[in-house]
Design an enzyme around this catalytic site. Sequence first.
Site, PDB file in Angstrom:
ATOM      1  N   TYR A  60       0.825  -1.202   0.000  1.00 41.02           N
ATOM      2  CA  TYR A  60       0.000   0.000   0.000  1.00 41.02           C
ATOM      3  C   TYR A  60       0.862   1.257   0.000  1.00 41.02           C
ATOM      4  O   TYR A  60       0.540   2.248  -0.637  1.00 41.02           O
ATOM      5  CB  TYR A  60      -0.945   0.022   1.213  1.00 41.02           C
ATOM      6  CG  TYR A  60      -2.003   1.101   1.082  1.00 41.02           C
ATOM      7  CD1 TYR A  60      -3.234   0.818   0.491  1.00 41.02           C
ATOM      8  CD2 TYR A  60      -1.752   2.405   1.504  1.00 41.02           C
ATOM      9  CE1 TYR A  60      -4.192   1.809   0.327  1.00 41.02           C
ATOM     10  CE2 TYR A  60      -2.705   3.402   1.338  1.00 41.02           C
ATOM     11  CZ  TYR A  60      -3.923   3.097   0.759  1.00 41.02           C
ATOM     12  OH  TYR A  60      -4.865   4.076   0.588  1.00 41.02           O
ATOM     13  N   PHE A 108      -7.099  22.060 -24.015  1.00 42.77           N
ATOM     14  CA  PHE A 108      -7.371  20.638 -24.127  1.00 42.77           C
ATOM     15  C   PHE A 108      -8.598  20.356 -23.258  1.00 42.77           C
ATOM     16  O   PHE A 108      -8.782  20.979 -22.218  1.00 42.77           O
ATOM     17  CB  PHE A 108      -6.181  19.764 -23.703  1.00 42.77           C
ATOM     18  CG  PHE A 108      -6.489  18.308 -23.943  1.00 42.77           C
ATOM     19  CD1 PHE A 108      -6.506  17.804 -25.236  1.00 42.77           C
ATOM     20  CD2 PHE A 108      -6.828  17.467 -22.905  1.00 42.77           C
ATOM     21  CE1 PHE A 108      -6.861  16.484 -25.478  1.00 42.77           C
ATOM     22  CE2 PHE A 108      -7.185  16.136 -23.143  1.00 42.77           C
ATOM     23  CZ  PHE A 108      -7.198  15.642 -24.427  1.00 42.77           C
ATOM     24  N   ASP A 160       1.952  20.550 -20.032  1.00 41.42           N
ATOM     25  CA  ASP A 160       1.100  19.393 -20.277  1.00 41.42           C
ATOM     26  C   ASP A 160       1.970  18.519 -21.183  1.00 41.42           C
ATOM     27  O   ASP A 160       1.991  18.680 -22.391  1.00 41.42           O
ATOM     28  CB  ASP A 160      -0.190  19.851 -20.975  1.00 41.42           C
ATOM     29  CG  ASP A 160      -1.096  18.689 -21.327  1.00 41.42           C
ATOM     30  OD1 ASP A 160      -0.659  17.533 -21.183  1.00 41.42           O
ATOM     31  OD2 ASP A 160      -2.226  18.942 -21.755  1.00 41.42           O
ATOM     32  N   ARG A 200     -12.786  16.047 -33.586  1.00 41.15           N
ATOM     33  CA  ARG A 200     -12.141  17.104 -32.815  1.00 41.15           C
ATOM     34  C   ARG A 200     -12.608  18.416 -33.435  1.00 41.15           C
ATOM     35  O   ARG A 200     -11.924  19.006 -34.256  1.00 41.15           O
ATOM     36  CB  ARG A 200     -10.614  16.980 -32.860  1.00 41.15           C
ATOM     37  CG  ARG A 200     -10.022  16.031 -31.846  1.00 41.15           C
ATOM     38  CD  ARG A 200     -10.350  16.431 -30.440  1.00 41.15           C
ATOM     39  NE  ARG A 200      -9.739  15.600 -29.397  1.00 41.15           N
ATOM     40  CZ  ARG A 200     -10.343  15.329 -28.239  1.00 41.15           C
ATOM     41  NH1 ARG A 200     -11.560  15.737 -27.990  1.00 41.15           N
ATOM     42  NH2 ARG A 200      -9.731  14.629 -27.309  1.00 41.15           N
TER      43      ARG A 200
HETATM   44  C1  PLP Z   1      -4.722  12.759 -23.005  1.00 43.35           C
HETATM   45  C2  PLP Z   1      -4.393  14.137 -22.686  1.00 43.35           C
HETATM   46  C3  PLP Z   1      -4.593  14.659 -21.403  1.00 43.35           C
HETATM   47  C4  PLP Z   1      -5.309  13.901 -20.300  1.00 43.35           C
HETATM   48  O1  PLP Z   1      -4.737  12.692 -19.997  1.00 43.35           O
HETATM   49  P1  PLP Z   1      -5.618  11.401 -19.614  1.00 43.35           P
HETATM   50  O2  PLP Z   1      -4.588  10.372 -19.319  1.00 43.35           O
HETATM   51  O3  PLP Z   1      -6.456  11.071 -20.801  1.00 43.35           O
HETATM   52  O4  PLP Z   1      -6.440  11.753 -18.436  1.00 43.35           O
HETATM   53  C5  PLP Z   1      -4.182  15.961 -21.172  1.00 43.35           C
HETATM   54  N1  PLP Z   1      -3.629  16.705 -22.137  1.00 43.35           N
HETATM   55  C6  PLP Z   1      -3.429  16.241 -23.389  1.00 43.35           C
HETATM   56  C7  PLP Z   1      -2.803  17.105 -24.416  1.00 43.35           C
HETATM   57  C8  PLP Z   1      -3.807  14.947 -23.703  1.00 43.35           C
HETATM   58  O5  PLP Z   1      -3.636  14.497 -24.949  1.00 43.35           O
END
Ligand code: PLP
Length: 459
Positions: free
Chosen positions: A73, A125, A216, A383
């Site tokens: 854990y 996003f 990101d 998209r």
């Molecule tokens: C996929 C994605 C996310 C979110 O990630 P998850 O693993 O799907 O929750 C954030 N930013 C971008 C650019 C993504 O492609």
Amino acid sequence: MPKRSWAEPFKIKMVELLKMTTPKQRKTAIKNAGYNTFLLKSEDVYIDLLTDSGTSAMSDRQWAGMMLGDEAYAGSKNFYNLEKAVHKYYGFKYVIPTHQGRGAENLLSQVMIKKGDIVPGNMYFTTTRLHQEMAGGTFYDIIIDEAHDSTHQHQFKGNVDINKLEALVKKYGADKIPYVCVATTVNMAGGQPISMQNLRELRAYTRHHGIKIMLDMTRIAENAYFIQQREEGFRRRSIASIVKEICDHTDGATFSGKKDALVNIGGFLALNDESKFEEASNLVVVYEGLHTYGGLAGRDMEAMAIGIEESVNEDHIRARIGQVEYLGEKLLDMHVPIVTPIGGHGIFIDARQFLPHLKQIQFPAQALAAEIYEDSGVRTMERGIVSAGRNSKTGDHYYPALELVRLTIPRRVYTQAHMDVISESVERVYSKRNKIKGLEMVYEPTYLRFFQAKFKKLQ
Ligand SMILES: *Cc1c(COP(=O)(O)O)cnc(C)c1O
């Protein structure tokens, strides 16, 4: 000079058998799915280009790592391996695992954003913006204008327009902007990269104003490849060193391991600030689990640690993007309108140009994705206006400039022959494009509607 082709730097040792469907079965399946490819059963799909998220093939090393799961854990040794990989390849001081990227986005938004804050980013996003809004912030798009033009040949359409950021700083004040969210690569723009020069300039600007940069960094290795190939002075730099430099210009990151890092589930939040890290590692207990597993099994963390290492391998990334470019070039040869330059993780068809007879409110990209599925069992996704959702204040649809169908290529999964089948299907649909009808939305969920919305065909 004779051509030297890219090819996969691996061989296949296990296969997953696929079901072949008939046109009649597909017609029924997509109708029952409300013309939303997210609502199809995977069983009914032949080639699945819905997403590159969590759909890549793990290596034998990753599978071997799965057997080394330490399912304690607390303090699992796999966590420490993950931490080591993050330190080595990304250089961030602190890491908190999360079940996937959006878990990290939630934590980051909660600890960084106050009500009334402004969060600028290089294009929105879906999940990222929603978490920013749920934390009381407002997202502003500060990507360069060229990103909204599907055929503009700018080599770094993911770049931030620093003048747009400056305008926000002047209007709201730097203290209202906790951080700039920088995506590598920009998914919604078609997998377009940001240049190192732009990031360096952004760093200089934000440092001057006391604004942080949060990455990101979901497809950072793919972004690094474009920097290596396209940016002056990077030809001899390794992917790993470019990845590291990108991280060095930032203060933290959210990461979905389901993309670059070649795992089926997993993500993390990385931070350099100790007090924000402490806050986030307390919050993670509420949403995900203890800070040394964050909703993941030990084996998942092990596979992600190994995947991070494999993701920066030069041969891997060259073949990965080489395959995407192979498909894109084929479609360009057929004069299918796609976003160019070709992006990192998929091909994005410009549905406005493909179906000029449909208005945006007739959901052209959604309709086109359904049509491609019906033709061949190839599953793609929308998209465009459906993904963009509604303005949370006015309730109106966002009308994004880009109305795209994404053909996302999972890593290490499909062959060149699959790419040929895909391009032939798109070509067939293109030849009968004048007959394709628009859609009407008949069910609309509140959050991230593209996942679950339902449609019917307009007559
Ligand atoms: C996929 C994605 C996310 C979110 O990630 P998850 O693993 O799907 O929750 C954030 N930013 C971008 C650019 C993504 O492609």
